[in-house]
Design a protein around this motif. Structure first.
Motif, PDB file in Angstrom:
ATOM      1  N   ILE A  49       0.852  -1.189   0.000  1.00 38.62           N
ATOM      2  CA  ILE A  49       0.000   0.000   0.000  1.00 38.62           C
ATOM      3  C   ILE A  49       0.887   1.238   0.000  1.00 38.62           C
ATOM      4  N   GLY A  51       1.016   5.426   0.166  1.00 38.09           N
ATOM      5  CA  GLY A  51       0.346   6.709   0.421  1.00 38.09           C
ATOM      6  C   GLY A  51       1.071   7.748  -0.407  1.00 38.09           C
ATOM      7  N   GLY A  52       1.791   8.656   0.299  1.00 38.22           N
ATOM      8  CA  GLY A  52       2.591   9.659  -0.413  1.00 38.22           C
ATOM      9  C   GLY A  52       4.015   9.191  -0.692  1.00 38.22           C
ATOM     10  N   GLY A  53       4.352   7.965  -0.274  1.00 38.16           N
ATOM     11  CA  GLY A  53       5.704   7.437  -0.506  1.00 38.16           C
ATOM     12  C   GLY A  53       6.786   8.246   0.201  1.00 38.16           C
ATOM     13  N   SER A  54       6.436   8.883   1.336  1.00 37.24           N
ATOM     14  CA  SER A  54       7.405   9.761   1.999  1.00 37.24           C
ATOM     15  C   SER A  54       8.071   9.118   3.203  1.00 37.24           C
ATOM     16  N   ASN A  55       7.784   7.838   3.415  1.00 38.66           N
ATOM     17  CA  ASN A  55       8.451   7.149   4.531  1.00 38.66           C
ATOM     18  C   ASN A  55       8.910   5.772   4.083  1.00 38.66           C
ATOM     19  N   ASN A  69      -3.314   4.547  -2.262  1.00 35.83           N
ATOM     20  CA  ASN A  69      -4.543   4.893  -1.556  1.00 35.83           C
ATOM     21  C   ASN A  69      -4.936   6.340  -1.838  1.00 35.83           C
ATOM     22  N   PRO A 116       4.962  15.587   5.262  1.00 32.62           N
ATOM     23  CA  PRO A 116       4.479  15.022   3.994  1.00 32.62           C
ATOM     24  C   PRO A 116       3.656  13.754   4.219  1.00 32.62           C
ATOM     25  N   THR A 118       0.098  11.063   3.658  1.00 31.58           N
ATOM     26  CA  THR A 118      -1.361  10.978   3.673  1.00 31.58           C
ATOM     27  C   THR A 118      -1.889  10.785   5.093  1.00 31.58           C
ATOM     28  N   ALA A 121      -1.588   7.155   6.525  1.00 30.95           N
ATOM     29  CA  ALA A 121      -0.294   6.666   7.019  1.00 30.95           C
ATOM     30  C   ALA A 121       0.018   7.235   8.408  1.00 30.95           C
ATOM     31  N   GLN A 125       2.953   5.118  11.953  1.00 29.15           N
ATOM     32  CA  GLN A 125       4.130   5.360  12.809  1.00 29.15           C
ATOM     33  C   GLN A 125       3.849   6.483  13.809  1.00 29.15           C
ATOM     34  N   ILE A 127       2.773   9.624  13.667  1.00 27.80           N
ATOM     35  CA  ILE A 127       3.623  10.756  13.279  1.00 27.80           C
ATOM     36  C   ILE A 127       3.597  11.836  14.358  1.00 27.80           C
ATOM     37  N   GLY A 128       4.707  12.527  14.450  1.00 28.52           N
ATOM     38  CA  GLY A 128       4.806  13.552  15.479  1.00 28.52           C
ATOM     39  C   GLY A 128       5.815  14.605  15.107  1.00 28.52           C
ATOM     40  N   TYR A 176      -3.490  -5.134   6.523  1.00 29.26           N
ATOM     41  CA  TYR A 176      -4.618  -4.190   6.510  1.00 29.26           C
ATOM     42  C   TYR A 176      -4.418  -3.107   5.449  1.00 29.26           C
ATOM     43  N   ILE A 178      -5.570   0.817   5.606  1.00 32.03           N
ATOM     44  CA  ILE A 178      -6.294   1.853   6.359  1.00 32.03           C
ATOM     45  C   ILE A 178      -7.148   2.639   5.362  1.00 32.03           C
ATOM     46  N   ARG A 223      10.399  24.420   9.641  1.00 28.45           N
ATOM     47  CA  ARG A 223      10.629  23.180   8.880  1.00 28.45           C
ATOM     48  C   ARG A 223      11.221  23.485   7.499  1.00 28.45           C
TER      49      ARG A 223
HETATM   50  C1  LIG Z   1      10.807  16.013   4.394  1.00 32.37           C
HETATM   51  C2  LIG Z   1      10.114  15.012   5.289  1.00 32.37           C
HETATM   52  C3  LIG Z   1       9.819  15.375   6.597  1.00 32.37           C
HETATM   53  C4  LIG Z   1       9.178  14.466   7.454  1.00 32.37           C
HETATM   54  N1  LIG Z   1       8.878  14.859   8.724  1.00 32.37           N
HETATM   55  C5  LIG Z   1       8.259  14.016   9.574  1.00 32.37           C
HETATM   56  C6  LIG Z   1       7.936  14.424  10.910  1.00 32.37           C
HETATM   57  O1  LIG Z   1       8.172  15.551  11.302  1.00 32.37           O
HETATM   58  N2  LIG Z   1       7.321  13.510  11.707  1.00 32.37           N
HETATM   59  C7  LIG Z   1       7.017  12.257  11.287  1.00 32.37           C
HETATM   60  O2  LIG Z   1       6.469  11.491  12.094  1.00 32.37           O
HETATM   61  N3  LIG Z   1       7.288  11.847  10.024  1.00 32.37           N
HETATM   62  C8  LIG Z   1       7.903  12.692   9.170  1.00 32.37           C
HETATM   63  N4  LIG Z   1       8.199  12.280   7.888  1.00 32.37           N
HETATM   64  C9  LIG Z   1       7.866  10.928   7.459  1.00 32.37           C
HETATM   65  C10 LIG Z   1       6.510  10.819   6.677  1.00 32.37           C
HETATM   66  O3  LIG Z   1       6.075  12.071   6.270  1.00 32.37           O
HETATM   67  C11 LIG Z   1       5.437  10.154   7.541  1.00 32.37           C
HETATM   68  O4  LIG Z   1       5.849   8.885   7.992  1.00 32.37           O
HETATM   69  C12 LIG Z   1       4.118  10.002   6.776  1.00 32.37           C
HETATM   70  O5  LIG Z   1       3.094   9.584   7.649  1.00 32.37           O
HETATM   71  C13 LIG Z   1       4.220   9.003   5.622  1.00 32.37           C
HETATM   72  O6  LIG Z   1       3.021   9.090   4.880  1.00 32.37           O
HETATM   73  P1  LIG Z   1       2.907   8.507   3.424  1.00 32.37           P
HETATM   74  O7  LIG Z   1       1.491   8.625   3.016  1.00 32.37           O
HETATM   75  O8  LIG Z   1       3.907   9.163   2.542  1.00 32.37           O
HETATM   76  O9  LIG Z   1       3.299   6.990   3.678  1.00 32.37           O
HETATM   77  P2  LIG Z   1       4.094   6.022   2.691  1.00 32.37           P
HETATM   78  O10 LIG Z   1       5.536   6.388   2.671  1.00 32.37           O
HETATM   79  O11 LIG Z   1       3.404   5.922   1.396  1.00 32.37           O
HETATM   80  O12 LIG Z   1       3.931   4.650   3.490  1.00 32.37           O
HETATM   81  C14 LIG Z   1       4.594   4.431   4.714  1.00 32.37           C
HETATM   82  C15 LIG Z   1       4.224   3.022   5.222  1.00 32.37           C
HETATM   83  O13 LIG Z   1       2.838   2.959   5.516  1.00 32.37           O
HETATM   84  C16 LIG Z   1       2.170   2.026   4.667  1.00 32.37           C
HETATM   85  N5  LIG Z   1       0.884   2.662   4.295  1.00 32.37           N
HETATM   86  C17 LIG Z   1       0.700   3.919   3.833  1.00 32.37           C
HETATM   87  N6  LIG Z   1      -0.612   4.194   3.709  1.00 32.37           N
HETATM   88  C18 LIG Z   1      -1.274   3.065   4.087  1.00 32.37           C
HETATM   89  C19 LIG Z   1      -2.650   2.720   4.192  1.00 32.37           C
HETATM   90  N7  LIG Z   1      -3.633   3.573   3.865  1.00 32.37           N
HETATM   91  N8  LIG Z   1      -2.961   1.466   4.615  1.00 32.37           N
HETATM   92  C20 LIG Z   1      -1.984   0.589   4.951  1.00 32.37           C
HETATM   93  N9  LIG Z   1      -0.670   0.866   4.890  1.00 32.37           N
HETATM   94  C21 LIG Z   1      -0.316   2.088   4.459  1.00 32.37           C
HETATM   95  C22 LIG Z   1       3.104   1.776   3.505  1.00 32.37           C
HETATM   96  O14 LIG Z   1       2.933   0.487   2.948  1.00 32.37           O
HETATM   97  C23 LIG Z   1       4.469   1.929   4.191  1.00 32.37           C
HETATM   98  O15 LIG Z   1       4.818   0.753   4.877  1.00 32.37           O
HETATM   99  C24 LIG Z   1       8.838  13.180   6.998  1.00 32.37           C
HETATM  100  C25 LIG Z   1       9.121  12.815   5.651  1.00 32.37           C
HETATM  101  C26 LIG Z   1       9.756  13.735   4.814  1.00 32.37           C
HETATM  102  C27 LIG Z   1      10.022  13.354   3.383  1.00 32.37           C
END
Ligand SMILES: Cc1cc2nc3c(=O)[nH]c(=O)nc-3n(C[C@H](O)[C@H](O)[C@H](O)COP(=O)(O)OP(=O)(O)OC[C@H]3O[C@@H](n4cnc5c(N)ncnc54)[C@H](O)[C@@H]3O)c2cc1C
Length: 338
Positions: A49, A51-55, A69, A116, A118, A121, A125, A127-128, A176, A178, A223
């Motif tokens: 799955i 989301g924004g591919g940012s983690n 998603n 960054p 969705t 996501a 983890q 997020i904080g 799952y 989400i 930031r």
């Molecule tokens: C510049 C930058 C700054 C950041 N700062 C912070 C910060 O301050 N604090 C912080 O906590 N994080 C931070 N992050 C990390 C990131 O933004 C978070 O972890 C964010 O929640 C990831 O969201 P995403 O949609 O991009 O997840 P993705 O990278 O797409 O996915 C992350 C994980 O979740 C799973 N996943 C995603 N969506 C779903 C879904 N709907 N159902 C099931 N599984 C799913 C994916 O399979 C993967 O394992 C930062 C990242 C960047 C690039």
């Protein structure tokens, strides 16, 4: 309706900018489509799955069916004199949701501006940033249970939220999708400006009596100055978690490095910024080929252009080994390795 595309490029769908292709790729636009996933599955039944591919860091070509998603929608489900309850589609963009709340004076989420990714996501983890974690604001998480083929939800206390952790990264990992997150937000501001340099930033902005929008603006300014923009240089934010060590271990480090920063994490533990540990091992600004450690923020590993996922991963391993050798502390990766 689930449409499946083959060999779909994911370069623009992960913030490290890794050039990989999904063997099968679909967009999930409404939660009801989860019910046809099993019957529509191509050769690979296992799902990844997105989301924004940012983690995440792709270290290889994925062999799963990649589902992006994009389940949208924000619904006010309940309100009373003090709070609102919102149900938000997992595919909503996190920062846009934060701005939506600020514009309606829904309070508590403002310190989490500009992260960054969705909404779906966010609980994974927990997020904080700047003294706030989403576990303080989440009421319930709705998901599709892949094994049982049914919709389910978990209340906040069952999500086992911890520091950059939850049940979704542990026992439920890979089981799952989400689909929506329910939020409980306050109608009254209770500003949290004590963390980092929010207060200094507000002063710089000339604001004496801040509201939630001012706090979010301060966080956005800090930031933007501190963290590399993934649109300019590939990265996934903090690559490592800040380690929590026994107080005695911290005291031993402090004996040799009087300036070593540490923050209380419960009675017996101290949280040490991983950035400080990495900097002490001389990694700040390191670059090998296109894989590097950010010159301003050593917690962030960067792709200057054409680094491969395995080069970034190798660099992270070298960092873990050197921090371990110098301090006896094993750093844990925060980014999901694919
Ligand atoms: C510049 C930058 C700054 C950041 N700062 C912070 C910060 O301050 N604090 C912080 O906590 N994080 C931070 N992050 C990390 C990131 O933004 C978070 O972890 C964010 O929640 C990831 O969201 P995403 O949609 O991009 O997840 P993705 O990278 O797409 O996915 C992350 C994980 O979740 C799973 N996943 C995603 N969506 C779903 C879904 N709907 N159902 C099931 N599984 C799913 C994916 O399979 C993967 O394992 C930062 C990242 C960047 C690039």
């Amino acid at each position: 309706m689930i449409n499946i595309e083959k060999d779909y490029p994911l370069d623009r769908l992960n913030t490290f900018g890794m050039s990989v292709k999904a063997p099968w790729f679909s967009v999930l636009r409404q939660k009801e489509d989860c019910t046809v996933l099993a019957s529509a599955a191509p050769e690979s039944k296992s799902l990844l799955i997105l989301g924004g591919g940012s983690n995440m860091l792709f270290t290889r070509q994925p062999d799963q069916w990649v589902i992006k998603n994009e389940v949208k929608g924000i619904e006010l489900i309940r309100e009373d004199a003090t709070h609102v309850w919102l149900s938000v589609g997992a595919g909503e963009v996190w920062h846009e949701f934060v701005l939506y709340c600020i514009s309606r004076q829904y309070c508590g989420i403002e310190n989490l501006a500009l992260i960054p990714g969705t909404v779906g996501a966010a609980p994974i983890q927990n997020i904080g940033a700047y003294g706030v974690e989403v576990k303080q604001l989440i009421d319930r998480v709705h998901f599709w249970d892949i094994e049982n083929g049914s919709f389910a939800y978990l209340d906040n206390e069952d999500c086992r939220f911890g520091y950059r952790d939850s049940i979704f990264k542990q026992t439920l990992k890979g089981k799952y999708i989400i689909t929506a997150v329910e939020w409980k937000l306050s109608k009254t501001p209770a500003l949290n400006t004590s963390y980092g340099n929010i207060k200094e930033e507000l002063e710089k902005m000339g604001i004496e009596n801040p509201g939630i929008k001012d706090v979010a603006d301060a966080v956005i300014a800090i930031r933007s100055a501190k963290l590399p923009d993934p649109k300019v240089v590939g990265n996934a934010g903090s690559f490592f978690k800040n380690p929590e060590v026994d107080n005695e271990i911290y005291a031993a480090i402090k004996a040799n490095y009087a300036e070593a920063p540490g923050y209380k994490a419960g009675a017996d533990k101290t949280k040490i910024p991983a950035a400080w540990l990495i900097e002490q091992c001389n990694w700040k600004g390191f670059r090998q080929g296109d894989a590097g450690v950010h010159p301003k923020q050593p917690l962030v590993l960067v792709n200057y252009g054409n680094a491969s996922g395995s080069e970034i991963f190798l660099l992270s391993t070298q960092i873990i080994e050197s921090v371990n050798k110098k301090f006896g502390i094993t750093l844990e990766r925060e980014v999901q390795i694919i």
